[in-house]
Design an enzyme around this catalytic site. Structure first.
Site, mmCIF file in Angstrom:
data_model
loop_
_atom_site.group_PDB
_atom_site.id
_atom_site.type_symbol
_atom_site.label_atom_id
_atom_site.label_comp_id
_atom_site.label_asym_id
_atom_site.label_seq_id
_atom_site.Cartn_x
_atom_site.Cartn_y
_atom_site.Cartn_z
ATOM 1 N N SER A 86 0.833 -1.196 0.000
ATOM 2 C CA SER A 86 0.000 0.000 0.000
ATOM 3 C C SER A 86 0.869 1.248 0.000
ATOM 4 O O SER A 86 1.675 1.466 0.904
ATOM 5 C CB SER A 86 -0.908 0.005 1.232
ATOM 6 O OG SER A 86 -1.498 1.286 1.350
ATOM 7 N N HIS B 40 -1.237 -1.209 -4.313
ATOM 8 C CA HIS B 40 -2.493 -0.786 -3.684
ATOM 9 C C HIS B 40 -2.484 0.728 -3.468
ATOM 10 O O HIS B 40 -1.588 1.275 -2.817
ATOM 11 C CB HIS B 40 -2.619 -1.520 -2.345
ATOM 12 C CG HIS B 40 -3.935 -1.370 -1.660
ATOM 13 N ND1 HIS B 40 -5.045 -2.128 -1.976
ATOM 14 C CD2 HIS B 40 -4.327 -0.551 -0.655
ATOM 15 C CE1 HIS B 40 -6.047 -1.792 -1.187
ATOM 16 N NE2 HIS B 40 -5.646 -0.824 -0.373
ATOM 17 N N ASP C 200 -4.635 3.831 -2.006
ATOM 18 C CA ASP C 200 -5.755 4.178 -1.128
ATOM 19 C C ASP C 200 -6.264 5.583 -1.426
ATOM 20 O O ASP C 200 -5.565 6.568 -1.194
ATOM 21 C CB ASP C 200 -5.310 4.095 0.338
ATOM 22 C CG ASP C 200 -5.119 2.659 0.794
ATOM 23 O OD1 ASP C 200 -6.073 1.864 0.655
ATOM 24 O OD2 ASP C 200 -4.019 2.329 1.286
ATOM 25 N N MET D 152 -8.891 8.352 -0.434
ATOM 26 C CA MET D 152 -9.760 8.730 0.698
ATOM 27 C C MET D 152 -10.254 10.157 0.484
ATOM 28 O O MET D 152 -9.485 11.019 0.059
ATOM 29 C CB MET D 152 -8.982 8.664 2.008
ATOM 30 C CG MET D 152 -8.316 7.322 2.265
ATOM 31 S SD MET D 152 -7.609 7.267 3.919
ATOM 32 C CE MET D 152 -6.679 5.738 3.840
ATOM 33 N N HIS E 163 -8.237 1.348 -4.167
ATOM 34 C CA HIS E 163 -9.179 1.117 -3.061
ATOM 35 C C HIS E 163 -9.849 2.450 -2.746
ATOM 36 O O HIS E 163 -9.230 3.319 -2.141
ATOM 37 C CB HIS E 163 -8.393 0.562 -1.860
ATOM 38 C CG HIS E 163 -9.212 0.350 -0.635
ATOM 39 N ND1 HIS E 163 -8.631 0.135 0.610
ATOM 40 C CD2 HIS E 163 -10.557 0.287 -0.432
ATOM 41 C CE1 HIS E 163 -9.583 -0.026 1.512
ATOM 42 N NE2 HIS E 163 -10.755 0.061 0.911
ATOM 43 N N MET F 66 -12.046 4.667 -0.796
ATOM 44 C CA MET F 66 -12.751 4.899 0.470
ATOM 45 C C MET F 66 -13.424 6.259 0.357
ATOM 46 O O MET F 66 -12.999 7.250 0.947
ATOM 47 C CB MET F 66 -11.750 4.828 1.635
ATOM 48 C CG MET F 66 -11.304 3.403 1.932
ATOM 49 S SD MET F 66 -9.748 3.316 2.850
ATOM 50 C CE MET F 66 -8.600 3.441 1.472
ATOM 51 N N MET G 55 -11.728 -5.794 5.021
ATOM 52 C CA MET G 55 -10.916 -4.848 5.802
ATOM 53 C C MET G 55 -10.653 -5.431 7.184
ATOM 54 O O MET G 55 -11.586 -5.844 7.877
ATOM 55 C CB MET G 55 -11.646 -3.511 5.976
ATOM 56 C CG MET G 55 -11.790 -2.652 4.726
ATOM 57 S SD MET G 55 -10.279 -1.908 4.070
ATOM 58 C CE MET G 55 -9.445 -1.255 5.472
ATOM 59 N N ASP H 291 -6.924 -6.349 3.949
ATOM 60 C CA ASP H 291 -6.262 -5.046 4.010
ATOM 61 C C ASP H 291 -6.309 -4.496 5.431
ATOM 62 O O ASP H 291 -7.384 -4.273 5.971
ATOM 63 C CB ASP H 291 -6.974 -4.094 3.040
ATOM 64 C CG ASP H 291 -6.325 -2.719 2.961
ATOM 65 O OD1 ASP H 291 -5.224 -2.530 3.508
ATOM 66 O OD2 ASP H 291 -6.934 -1.833 2.327
HETATM 67 C C1 DX5 Z 1 -6.358 1.688 5.487
HETATM 68 C C2 DX5 Z 1 -5.881 1.341 4.097
HETATM 69 C C3 DX5 Z 1 -4.816 0.334 4.048
HETATM 70 C C4 DX5 Z 1 -3.519 0.724 4.733
HETATM 71 C C5 DX5 Z 1 -2.869 -0.519 5.241
HETATM 72 O O1 DX5 Z 1 -7.543 2.391 5.388
HETATM 73 O O2 DX5 Z 1 -6.950 0.853 3.335
HETATM 74 O O3 DX5 Z 1 -4.540 -0.037 2.701
HETATM 75 O O4 DX5 Z 1 -2.614 1.378 3.900
HETATM 76 O O5 DX5 Z 1 -1.738 -0.158 5.971
HETATM 77 P P1 DX5 Z 1 -1.083 -1.178 7.011
HETATM 78 O O6 DX5 Z 1 -0.631 -2.348 6.211
HETATM 79 O O7 DX5 Z 1 0.019 -0.402 7.595
HETATM 80 O O8 DX5 Z 1 -2.160 -1.537 7.989
HETATM 81 ZN ZN ZN Z 2 -6.498 -0.015 1.355
#
Ligand code: DX5
Ligand code: ZN
Length: 218
Positions: free
Chosen positions: A5, A28, A30, A32, A61, A63, A132, A170
């Site tokens: 990620s 990956h 993220d 947000m 991903h 969010m 998750m 994840d």
């Molecule tokens: C959290 C993200 C994850 C995050 C995971 O909302 O969706 O992808 O980056 O990070 P680690 O592996 O550090 O938990």
């Molecule tokens: Zn993620």
């Protein structure tokens, strides 16, 4: 398969950070929006810039609220897999249809407290299920093992031929937690801090992959 990620990477050096995980299976990303989760990261223009330099297929991903409006753009720009949150969709099947029409795999994510049962009827339209294992929003949180029965259930449905899904997990995946996730039947492991927090991310990927493979076969 391992998907590092980028959330745990140095955002001021994204091009170089992408190269450090060139031997990963997916990268990956993220996204947000500060509404669906209490954090803000990046959007389509930055994802597109990452796509342009990444040797690894992107796993976006989202969010975000209103994924119906925004998700297809990530598929159109070439992401391999685009995952939306079940909790944010009014019509998950319509989103899956749009993503696939735009040439991506369609992913459905569920938060730790969201039952898998609520979405069994829409899963035949999806290619990926993202379980998750932390509350979405931040990297570096502790793994919530209580979600593993959902991964196990999805694995059973896939093995029985009822669904065709990549089972992805994840949040909080590292050397201490990956084996239990692998035993539950996960195929794709997202790891942020465990990969980018390591001195050699490429070695960390290889080590996690070996651990998961051993746990699956054991
Ligand atoms: C959290 C993200 C994850 C995050 C995971 O909302 O969706 O992808 O980056 O990070 P680690 O592996 O550090 O938990
Ligand atoms: Zn993620």
């Amino acid at each position: 398969m391992i998907a590092p990620s980028l959330l745990s990477a140095d955002f001021a050096n994204l091009a170089a950070e992408v190269q450090r995980v060139a031997d990963a299976d997916w990268l990956h990303v993220d996204v947000m929006d500060a509404h669906f989760v209490p954090n803000l990261t990046l959007g389509l223009p930055v994802a597109q810039a990452i796509q342009a330099v990444s040797p690894v297929p992107l796993d976006c991903h989202l969010m975000i609220e209103n994924p119906e409006r925004w998700a297809p753009g990530y598929a159109e720009m070439g992401a391999r897999n685009v995952t939306v949150h079940a909790e944010a969709c009014t019509d998950p099947r319509a989103v899956a249809r749009d993503l696939k029409a735009a040439g991506a795999l369609a992913g459905l994510a569920i938060k730790p407290g969201t039952p898998l049962e609520d979405y069994l009827d829409v899963l035949p339209d999806f290619d990926t299920l993202l379980v998750m294992s932390v509350e979405p929003g931040f990297g570096g949180q502790s793994f919530i093992a209580d979600v593993l029965p959902k991964a196990r259930k999805a694995r059973e449905l896939v093995d029985a031929g009822h669904l065709t899904l990549i089972v992805e997990i994840d949040g909080g995946i590292n050397a201490d937690t990956i084996e239990q996730a692998a035993e539950a039947g996960v195929d794709m492991f997202v790891a942020g801090s465990a990969v980018y927090g390591a001195e050699d991310p490429s070695k960390a990927i290889a080590a996690l992959r070996a651990q998961a493979a051993a746990a699956m076969n054991g």
